[in-house]
Design an enzyme around this catalytic site. Structure first.
Site: not given
Ligand code: F6R
Ligand code: MG
Ligand code: MG
Length: 391
Positions: A11, A228, A231
């Site tokens: 990613d 974190y 994933k």
């Molecule tokens: C990324 C994922 C998303 C993010 C969520 C919050 O692979 O699983 O669900 O965790 O959109 O993202 P942030 O914390 O970057 O705003």
């Molecule tokens: Mg992402």
């Molecule tokens: Mg992903």
């Protein structure tokens, strides 16, 4: 001929948010691999995404863990980050490139890797899988079904070439140990391990004559980064037919949308939905894959089928682009709707061990508990103090 199939994904920026990748990212990566093909570094390639992850499928003769091939993937992800993701301020540009320097092997630097060096058979069907909003253990259940469950794979019962069963290589990602377990003889012990999907991950499956049949990626981002960082959305390669499970037996394992970990913020369980690609462009060697929408999901898996010929990848065929999988998608949407109603409650939200690398421990550290025995004897005093605003 000996050929290595390498599937490496990362990613390096989402569009918008964590939903998809920008088509220009795929175009850039495909152009970069075309150039490598022209220079003779790789035989063939195909670039695709599932959700916010870009997968580089490459064939070559340099073997597994080749510094040249890993270096090419690393450089491609770096350039896609710099030239496209940062330019358009895409979300989380370069997210999975956890280390600054490449030193010969991309493992441990963030991207996921599935590679197999094989002797190309007279006809060699392969399927490349990628899943988003989940983790490598998500492939444990389908791999078990494909290679060890006669109710899924008729060939285990009917085909003399498969009747002896398979050997599963399982990695314990916490203790860094490897188990080799034979099926059908040791299938209960195997299930005892791989039902714990966050820790015991099926990395490879071999036929009992040693032929490698499947390989799954196993890198754990949080264990690399110590925090974190999303994933570890996995990739997997399977070979099919002629003494291995048929293409349809491999796909059959995805007809039931099992629950996996990794939805929204890597912190929720949800059904794994087999999804269609939006566009397949065999000439430009790229495909635009499924996007993540509801609650950043639900977790989705895409599958592209190829026939190898002297290392060339004839394809891609979108394997879940079939009304036969509409019912599975419908069931997955119903399960998603059902489990979503649980909001922050387990088992929709993952258990605390799986949230240790998220920001939740910091939030919980802000609230103050009392020792239960002291509290019990002086409950009124504590409650009065809280109500009056004193602490
Ligand atoms: C990324 C994922 C998303 C993010 C969520 C919050 O692979 O699983 O669900 O965790 O959109 O993202 P942030 O914390 O970057 O705003
Ligand atoms: Mg992402
Ligand atoms: Mg992903």
């Amino acid at each position: 001929m000996q050929v290595t199939v390498s599937l490496i994904k990362a990613d390096v920026g989402g569009f918008p948010g964590h939903a998809q990748v920008h088509p220009k990212m795929l175009e850039y990566a495909a152009a970069k691999l075309k150039e490598a093909q022209r220079r003779g570094v790789i035989i063939d390639y195909f670039v695709f995404n599932v959700g916010d992850d870009i997968s580089l499928l490459m064939t070559h003769t340099k073997g597994e863990d080749s510094p040249e091939i890993h270096g090419l993937a690393w450089e491609t992800f770096k350039e896609v980050t710099e030239q496209v993701a940062k330019r358009y301020k895409l979300y989380g540009a370069g997210q999975d490139l956890l280390k600054d320097a490449f030193s010969g092997n991309i493992r441990g630097l963030g991207p996921q890797v599935a590679e197999m060096e094989i002797e190309e058979r007279p006809s060699e069907p392969v399927i490349a899988f990628a899943a988003d909003k989940t983790e490598p253990g998500a492939f444990n259940l389908p791999l078990y079904r494909i290679f060890a469950d006669p109710f899924n794979t008729a060939g285990l019962v009917i085909d003399p070439a498969m009747h002896d069963g398979f050997v599963f290589e399982v990695l314990d990602v916490k203790e860094h140990k490897v188990y080799l377990l034979k099926t059908p003889e040791e299938s209960y012990a195997l299930l005892g391990l791989v039902g714990t999907t966050g820790r015991y991950i099926i990395r490879r499956v071999y036929r009992k004559d040693g032929l490698v049949a499947a390989v799954n990626s196993v890198e754990r981002l949080s264990l690399i980064a110590g925090r974190y960082v999303g994933k570890d959305d996995p990739v997997m390669i399977t070979r099919a037919q002629a003494g291995l499970p048929a293409v349809g037996e491999i796909l059959e394992a995805f007809a039931h949308p099992h629950l996996v970990h990794g939805w929204m913020r890597g912190s929720h369980a949800g059904p794994l939905m087999p999804a269609r690609f939006a566009l397949i462009d065999p000439d430009r060697r790229m495909a635009i894959g499924p996007k993540m929408t509801r609650f950043d999901g639900p977790p989705k898996v895409g599958a592209l089928g190829f026939q190898l010929h002297d290392g060339h990848l004839e394809g891609a065929v979108d394997m879940f682009d079939d009304p036969a999988f509409d019912y599975t998608r419908h069931v997955a949407a119903m399960i998603a709707d059902y489990i979503r109603r649980m909001g922050p409650f387990q088992p929709h939200r993952l258990p605390p061990e799986e949230l240790e690398y998220t920001a939740l421990p910091k939030i919980l550290a802000r609230i103050k508990p009392y020792a239960a025995d002291e509290y019990d004897s002086e409950r009124k005093k504590y409650v009065d103090a809280v109500i009056r605003g004193a602490s």
